[in-house]
Design a protein around this motif. Structure first.
Motif, PDB file in Angstrom:
ATOM      1  N   VAL A 187      -5.545  72.958  82.775  1.00  0.00           N
ATOM      2  CA  VAL A 187      -4.813  73.176  81.529  1.00  0.00           C
ATOM      3  C   VAL A 187      -3.388  72.640  81.653  1.00  0.00           C
ATOM      4  N   GLY A 188      -2.730  72.884  82.800  1.00  0.00           N
ATOM      5  CA  GLY A 188      -1.363  72.414  82.992  1.00  0.00           C
ATOM      6  C   GLY A 188      -1.260  70.902  82.938  1.00  0.00           C
ATOM      7  N   ALA A 189      -2.180  70.212  83.613  1.00  0.00           N
ATOM      8  CA  ALA A 189      -2.149  68.748  83.610  1.00  0.00           C
ATOM      9  C   ALA A 189      -2.388  68.201  82.201  1.00  0.00           C
ATOM     10  N   THR A 190      -3.345  68.787  81.481  1.00  0.00           N
ATOM     11  CA  THR A 190      -3.621  68.333  80.117  1.00  0.00           C
ATOM     12  C   THR A 190      -2.426  68.570  79.208  1.00  0.00           C
ATOM     13  N   LEU A 191      -1.796  69.723  79.359  1.00  0.00           N
ATOM     14  CA  LEU A 191      -0.620  70.036  78.542  1.00  0.00           C
ATOM     15  C   LEU A 191       0.528  69.082  78.853  1.00  0.00           C
ATOM     16  N   VAL A 216       1.718  58.911  82.396  1.00  0.00           N
ATOM     17  CA  VAL A 216       0.627  59.880  82.489  1.00  0.00           C
ATOM     18  C   VAL A 216       0.693  60.635  83.819  1.00  0.00           C
ATOM     19  N   CYS A 217       0.964  59.900  84.914  1.00  0.00           N
ATOM     20  CA  CYS A 217       1.072  60.555  86.228  1.00  0.00           C
ATOM     21  C   CYS A 217       2.216  61.560  86.249  1.00  0.00           C
ATOM     22  N   ILE A 218       3.386  61.163  85.732  1.00  0.00           N
ATOM     23  CA  ILE A 218       4.541  62.064  85.737  1.00  0.00           C
ATOM     24  C   ILE A 218       4.266  63.281  84.851  1.00  0.00           C
ATOM     25  N   GLY A 219       3.700  63.050  83.665  1.00  0.00           N
ATOM     26  CA  GLY A 219       3.398  64.166  82.783  1.00  0.00           C
ATOM     27  C   GLY A 219       2.434  65.148  83.409  1.00  0.00           C
TER      28      GLY A 219
END
Length: 324
Positions: A187-191, A216-219
């Motif tokens: 969930v954290g990575a998707t958010l 995308v990697c940083i997010g």
């Protein structure tokens, strides 16, 4: 005979819905599992059998990336992936769900709207059963089901709304998911990707494909930082170069592994060796990136570092908006 688990393991097992330990002294009459369960087990066995030519280490890496079966992964390999910030590649995630839907798309698009919606949900349920409904798979399949339903009724929703609906629905059905580390990270990575990828890509210099991949990697790393730092003591800085180098090769492993891997398991030698020749090259690259990046002296982002970065971000965003 039932007895409670050990006190040390009770909390960990409770999150996996395990409440007791079962000791069996005698087995009586038994019956086979349901047809869907038997089909899922047979597919898992075929994929694992077809990957025999890869060798023990590569086969364990393959089954972990494709169906989430990491039982035979070597400790050294798991340590390399953890130190390089690539552990998400060892578990089934939204990327796997996307490739499964992409493989089924030529057949799904031939159906009318209502049958296509039902067939898509069936594909998602079958893939969840194949991967044992891991927490990250639950998040990804729930989001895909929400998107499919929204498109079917003509009410498309934003990524954040889809994530919110999927997470809310899953937690209502299974509140214990809140404590599952895999669910928190997914969930954290998707958010993080949904909130930060586009703004970061617009501000990062360089070629657009590289800037977008880096964004995308940083997010994703920012999204999982609040979970990883307390759980493991820090977030490896090497995760940025490692993900940029490994993820493009991991995608073909997932797509080719599901299609050619199943054919390799059915046909057997010598076709399995030929079919998995590209897989062996891609897995060697991913494992090599993890091994090299794990040894880079870049350090980790700890709690104080994270607090400073958050403070800088809170100051930088308003200044960026006030800039002429």
């Amino acid at each position: 005979r039932l007895r409670p688990p050990s006190p040390a393991a009770r909390a960990r097992l409770a999150r996996r819905h395990v409440s007791a330990r079962l000791d069996i002294r005698e087995a009586g009459p038994w019956r086979a599992g349901s047809a869907p369960t038997r089909a899922a087990n047979e597919l898992r066995r075929r994929l694992a059998a077809g990957a025999e030519p890869l060798g023990d280490d590569r086969r364990a890496l393959f089954t972990g990336m494709v169906i989430g079966d990491d039982r035979d992964q070597a400790v050294a390999v798991a340590d390399d992936f953890r130190a390089a910030g690539l552990t998400h590649l060892l578990a089934v995630s939204g990327q796997n769900v996307a490739f499964v839907l992409a493989l089924c798309r030529p057949l799904l698009r031939r159906l009318r709207l209502a049958p296509r919606w039902a067939a898509t949900l069936g594909v998602l349920a079958a893939f969840g059963l194949l991967t044992r409904f891991e927490p990250s798979v639950l998040r990804a399949t729930a989001m895909a089901a929400v998107v499919c339903t929204a498109d079917a009724v003509g009410r498309p929703a934003s990524r954040l709304r889809v994530l919110a609906l999927a997470v809310a629905g899953l937690v209502l059905v299974d509140p214990l998911l809140v404590g599952a580390l895999g669910f928190q990270l997914s969930v954290g990575a998707t958010l993080g990707i949904g909130l930060l990828a586009r703004p970061l890509a617009e501000r990062l210099p360089g070629p657009r494909p590289v800037a977008e991949a880096l964004a995308v990697c940083i997010g994703a790393q920012i999204g999982v930082a609040a979970v990883l730092v307390p759980a493991f003591g820090g977030l490896p800085v090497a995760a940025l170069p490692a993900n940029l180098l490994a993820v493009p090769a991991a995608g073909p492993v997932l797509a080719w592994g599901l299609a050619a891997g199943l054919a390799a398991g059915v046909l057997g030698p010598p076709f399995d060796t030929l079919l998995h020749a590209p897989t062996a090259v891609l897995l060697a690259w991913v494992a090599g990136v993890a091994r090299v990046c794990a040894r880079l002296p870049l350090g980790v982002v700890t709690g104080p570092h994270l607090a400073v970065l958050v403070g800088v971000g809170l100051v930088a965003v308003p200044l960026d908006r006030w800039r002429p």
